[in-house]
Design a protein around this motif. Structure first.
Motif, PDB file in Angstrom:
ATOM      1  N   ASP A 100      44.833   2.583 -11.901  1.00  0.00           N
ATOM      2  CA  ASP A 100      44.937   4.069 -10.918  1.00  0.00           C
ATOM      3  C   ASP A 100      43.647   4.748 -11.386  1.00  0.00           C
ATOM      4  O   ASP A 100      43.900   6.081 -10.833  1.00  0.00           O
ATOM      5  N   GLU A 101      42.676   4.353 -11.794  1.00  0.00           N
ATOM      6  CA  GLU A 101      41.700   5.413 -12.188  1.00  0.00           C
ATOM      7  C   GLU A 101      40.249   4.891 -11.716  1.00  0.00           C
ATOM      8  O   GLU A 101      40.093   3.669 -11.450  1.00  0.00           O
ATOM      9  N   VAL A 102      39.501   5.894 -11.735  1.00  0.00           N
ATOM     10  CA  VAL A 102      37.916   5.406 -11.163  1.00  0.00           C
ATOM     11  C   VAL A 102      36.910   5.873 -12.436  1.00  0.00           C
ATOM     12  O   VAL A 102      37.188   7.379 -12.705  1.00  0.00           O
ATOM     13  N   SER A 103      35.937   5.461 -12.549  1.00  0.00           N
ATOM     14  CA  SER A 103      35.128   6.038 -13.647  1.00  0.00           C
ATOM     15  C   SER A 103      33.818   6.541 -12.815  1.00  0.00           C
ATOM     16  O   SER A 103      33.231   5.932 -12.092  1.00  0.00           O
ATOM     17  N   VAL A 104      33.755   7.739 -12.736  1.00  0.00           N
ATOM     18  CA  VAL A 104      32.742   8.647 -11.842  1.00  0.00           C
ATOM     19  C   VAL A 104      31.566   8.779 -12.762  1.00  0.00           C
ATOM     20  O   VAL A 104      31.545   9.580 -13.933  1.00  0.00           O
ATOM     21  N   PRO A 105      30.447   8.455 -12.210  1.00  0.00           N
ATOM     22  CA  PRO A 105      29.038   8.478 -12.837  1.00  0.00           C
ATOM     23  C   PRO A 105      28.686   9.970 -12.912  1.00  0.00           C
ATOM     24  O   PRO A 105      28.910  10.810 -11.923  1.00  0.00           O
ATOM     25  N   PHE A 106      27.954  10.646 -13.922  1.00  0.00           N
ATOM     26  CA  PHE A 106      27.180  11.643 -13.570  1.00  0.00           C
ATOM     27  C   PHE A 106      25.753  11.630 -12.907  1.00  0.00           C
ATOM     28  O   PHE A 106      25.245  10.465 -13.372  1.00  0.00           O
ATOM     29  N   LEU A 107      25.275  12.531 -12.376  1.00  0.00           N
ATOM     30  CA  LEU A 107      24.158  12.560 -12.036  1.00  0.00           C
ATOM     31  C   LEU A 107      23.262  13.685 -12.858  1.00  0.00           C
ATOM     32  O   LEU A 107      23.790  14.462 -13.562  1.00  0.00           O
ATOM     33  N   ARG A 108      21.955  13.253 -13.023  1.00  0.00           N
ATOM     34  CA  ARG A 108      21.091  13.801 -14.243  1.00  0.00           C
ATOM     35  C   ARG A 108      19.578  14.012 -13.712  1.00  0.00           C
ATOM     36  O   ARG A 108      19.428  13.182 -12.815  1.00  0.00           O
ATOM     37  N   GLU A 109      19.115  14.856 -14.177  1.00  0.00           N
ATOM     38  CA  GLU A 109      17.651  15.269 -14.164  1.00  0.00           C
ATOM     39  C   GLU A 109      16.868  14.158 -14.807  1.00  0.00           C
ATOM     40  O   GLU A 109      17.064  14.141 -15.960  1.00  0.00           O
ATOM     41  N   VAL A 110      15.787  13.712 -14.361  1.00  0.00           N
ATOM     42  CA  VAL A 110      14.849  12.544 -15.249  1.00  0.00           C
ATOM     43  C   VAL A 110      13.510  12.982 -14.855  1.00  0.00           C
ATOM     44  O   VAL A 110      13.093  12.843 -13.520  1.00  0.00           O
ATOM     45  N   GLU A 111      12.836  13.215 -15.920  1.00  0.00           N
ATOM     46  CA  GLU A 111      11.359  13.360 -15.607  1.00  0.00           C
ATOM     47  C   GLU A 111      10.662  11.996 -15.464  1.00  0.00           C
ATOM     48  O   GLU A 111      10.790  10.937 -16.027  1.00  0.00           O
ATOM     49  N   LEU A 112       9.760  12.248 -14.369  1.00  0.00           N
ATOM     50  CA  LEU A 112       9.100  10.856 -13.985  1.00  0.00           C
ATOM     51  C   LEU A 112       8.019  10.372 -15.067  1.00  0.00           C
ATOM     52  O   LEU A 112       8.022   9.322 -15.026  1.00  0.00           O
ATOM     53  N   GLN A 145      32.042   7.294  -3.617  1.00  0.00           N
ATOM     54  CA  GLN A 145      31.077   8.485  -3.069  1.00  0.00           C
ATOM     55  C   GLN A 145      31.294   9.576  -4.160  1.00  0.00           C
ATOM     56  O   GLN A 145      30.795  10.772  -4.109  1.00  0.00           O
ATOM     57  N   ALA A 146      32.299   9.506  -5.253  1.00  0.00           N
ATOM     58  CA  ALA A 146      32.347  10.566  -6.130  1.00  0.00           C
ATOM     59  C   ALA A 146      31.397  10.639  -7.107  1.00  0.00           C
ATOM     60  O   ALA A 146      30.967   9.565  -7.717  1.00  0.00           O
ATOM     61  N   LYS A 147      30.945  11.618  -7.739  1.00  0.00           N
ATOM     62  CA  LYS A 147      29.847  12.073  -8.705  1.00  0.00           C
ATOM     63  C   LYS A 147      30.178  13.082  -9.426  1.00  0.00           C
ATOM     64  O   LYS A 147      31.006  13.919  -8.663  1.00  0.00           O
ATOM     65  N   CYS A 148      29.548  13.392 -10.454  1.00  0.00           N
ATOM     66  CA  CYS A 148      29.585  14.455 -11.433  1.00  0.00           C
ATOM     67  C   CYS A 148      28.598  14.946 -11.767  1.00  0.00           C
ATOM     68  O   CYS A 148      27.402  14.332 -11.789  1.00  0.00           O
ATOM     69  N   VAL A 149      28.338  16.417 -11.872  1.00  0.00           N
ATOM     70  CA  VAL A 149      27.156  17.024 -12.106  1.00  0.00           C
ATOM     71  C   VAL A 149      27.530  18.314 -13.138  1.00  0.00           C
ATOM     72  O   VAL A 149      28.762  18.676 -13.027  1.00  0.00           O
ATOM     73  N   THR A 150      26.657  18.361 -14.084  1.00  0.00           N
ATOM     74  CA  THR A 150      26.693  19.519 -14.923  1.00  0.00           C
ATOM     75  C   THR A 150      26.074  20.773 -14.516  1.00  0.00           C
ATOM     76  O   THR A 150      24.839  20.577 -14.383  1.00  0.00           O
ATOM     77  N   VAL A 151      26.872  21.691 -14.648  1.00  0.00           N
ATOM     78  CA  VAL A 151      26.281  23.346 -14.291  1.00  0.00           C
ATOM     79  C   VAL A 151      25.350  23.712 -15.557  1.00  0.00           C
ATOM     80  O   VAL A 151      25.851  23.664 -16.746  1.00  0.00           O
ATOM     81  N   ALA A 164      29.820  23.836 -17.255  1.00  0.00           N
ATOM     82  CA  ALA A 164      30.847  23.290 -16.695  1.00  0.00           C
ATOM     83  C   ALA A 164      30.665  21.888 -16.106  1.00  0.00           C
ATOM     84  O   ALA A 164      29.363  21.567 -15.658  1.00  0.00           O
ATOM     85  N   THR A 165      31.738  21.179 -15.694  1.00  0.00           N
ATOM     86  CA  THR A 165      31.328  19.841 -15.027  1.00  0.00           C
ATOM     87  C   THR A 165      32.023  19.963 -13.414  1.00  0.00           C
ATOM     88  O   THR A 165      33.168  20.814 -13.374  1.00  0.00           O
ATOM     89  N   VAL A 166      31.264  19.774 -12.440  1.00  0.00           N
ATOM     90  CA  VAL A 166      31.921  19.740 -11.162  1.00  0.00           C
ATOM     91  C   VAL A 166      32.027  18.177 -10.543  1.00  0.00           C
ATOM     92  O   VAL A 166      31.075  17.291 -10.920  1.00  0.00           O
TER      93      VAL A 166
END
Length: 243
Positions: A100-112, A145-151, A164-166
């Protein structure tokens, strides 16, 4: 036992039902600024007009919402509260995801490239946060379509603190999907940002809660392309999950 007040009770109800203050504002008509001040503790005794609308939505009494009474063991409809917390189930990155759960990945900034100053947004292979499928369905979010982002920073104070996480619904990422005043995660030329968005006849407006230090940013459609501004998705949840 921790003393309850309207702030802690409201936070528990929001978490239990998997909705954000923005969504609660839309469903009850209680001003978003009022909800933010209640959650931050700046309003400790909300007016009956506002408290009754919130209580009615969650199916609790106004006394229960104010923390003056404990819900009976049999529950009180959708907003059932309990006088004691259930046992906490501990897990780590190696714990299998429940059905009954989904593991939602975080999006992050990555330097090229090292020192290039150019960034792209990609999913983290290590960091994720678990969401109940029921909560995602309740918010109209497709699981993939669910993602997480750190503020980061203080631009969204007092609602969203640094760290905070959204939760983001990447299925709502078009300019035509914008609901004025709602929160969205955006990719601004490789920088992850969370802002209130507004549609303008000539483009979009990015607004921070902390407008004293971070004034509005207006971009025309041409500037949106030049600045490489891409809407990543609509914020449907937030919390203080530390990363």
């Amino acid at each position: 036992m921790q003393k309850r007040n309207v702030s802690t009770v409201l936070r528990a109800l929001l978490d239990q039902h998997g909705i954000s203050p923005t969504e609660l504002h839309r469903r009850t008509g209680v001003p978003q600024s009022t909800l933010s001040r209640i959650l931050s503790g700046k309003i400790v005794d909300p007016s009956d007009k506002h408290i009754s609308k919130i209580a009615e939505y969650f199916g609790v009494s106004t006394d229960q919402l104010r923390g003056r009474a404990v819900a009976p063991a049999a529950g009180v409809g959708r907003g059932e509260l309990h006088s004691e917390l259930k046992d906490i189930s501990l897990w780590d990155d190696d714990t299998p995801v429940d059905d009954d759960e989904v593991s939602v990945p975080f999006l992050r900034e990555v330097e090229l490239a090292a020192g290039s100053g150019r960034f792209v947004i990609e999913e983290s292979e290590r960091s994720s946060l678990r969401f109940g499928k029921r909560s995602l369905r309740h918010n109209g979010v497709q699981f993939d379509q669910a993602k997480c982002v750190t503020v980061r920073g203080n631009s969204m104070l007092p609602v969203l603190r640094d760290g905070a996480t959204v939760g983001v619904n990447a299925g709502k990422c078009g300019i035509g999907d914008i609901v004025d005043g709602d929160l969205y995660a955006i990719n601004h030329n490789g920088q992850l940002r969370v802002k209130q968005l507004y549609r303008l006849p000539s483009g979009i407006r990015l607004r921070s809660f902390n407008r004293d230090e971070h004034p509005d940013e207006d971009y025309t459609f041409q500037e949106i392309q030049e600045e490489q501004i891409v809407i990543l998705g609509h914020v449907f949840w937030w919390g203080m999950y530390a990363r």
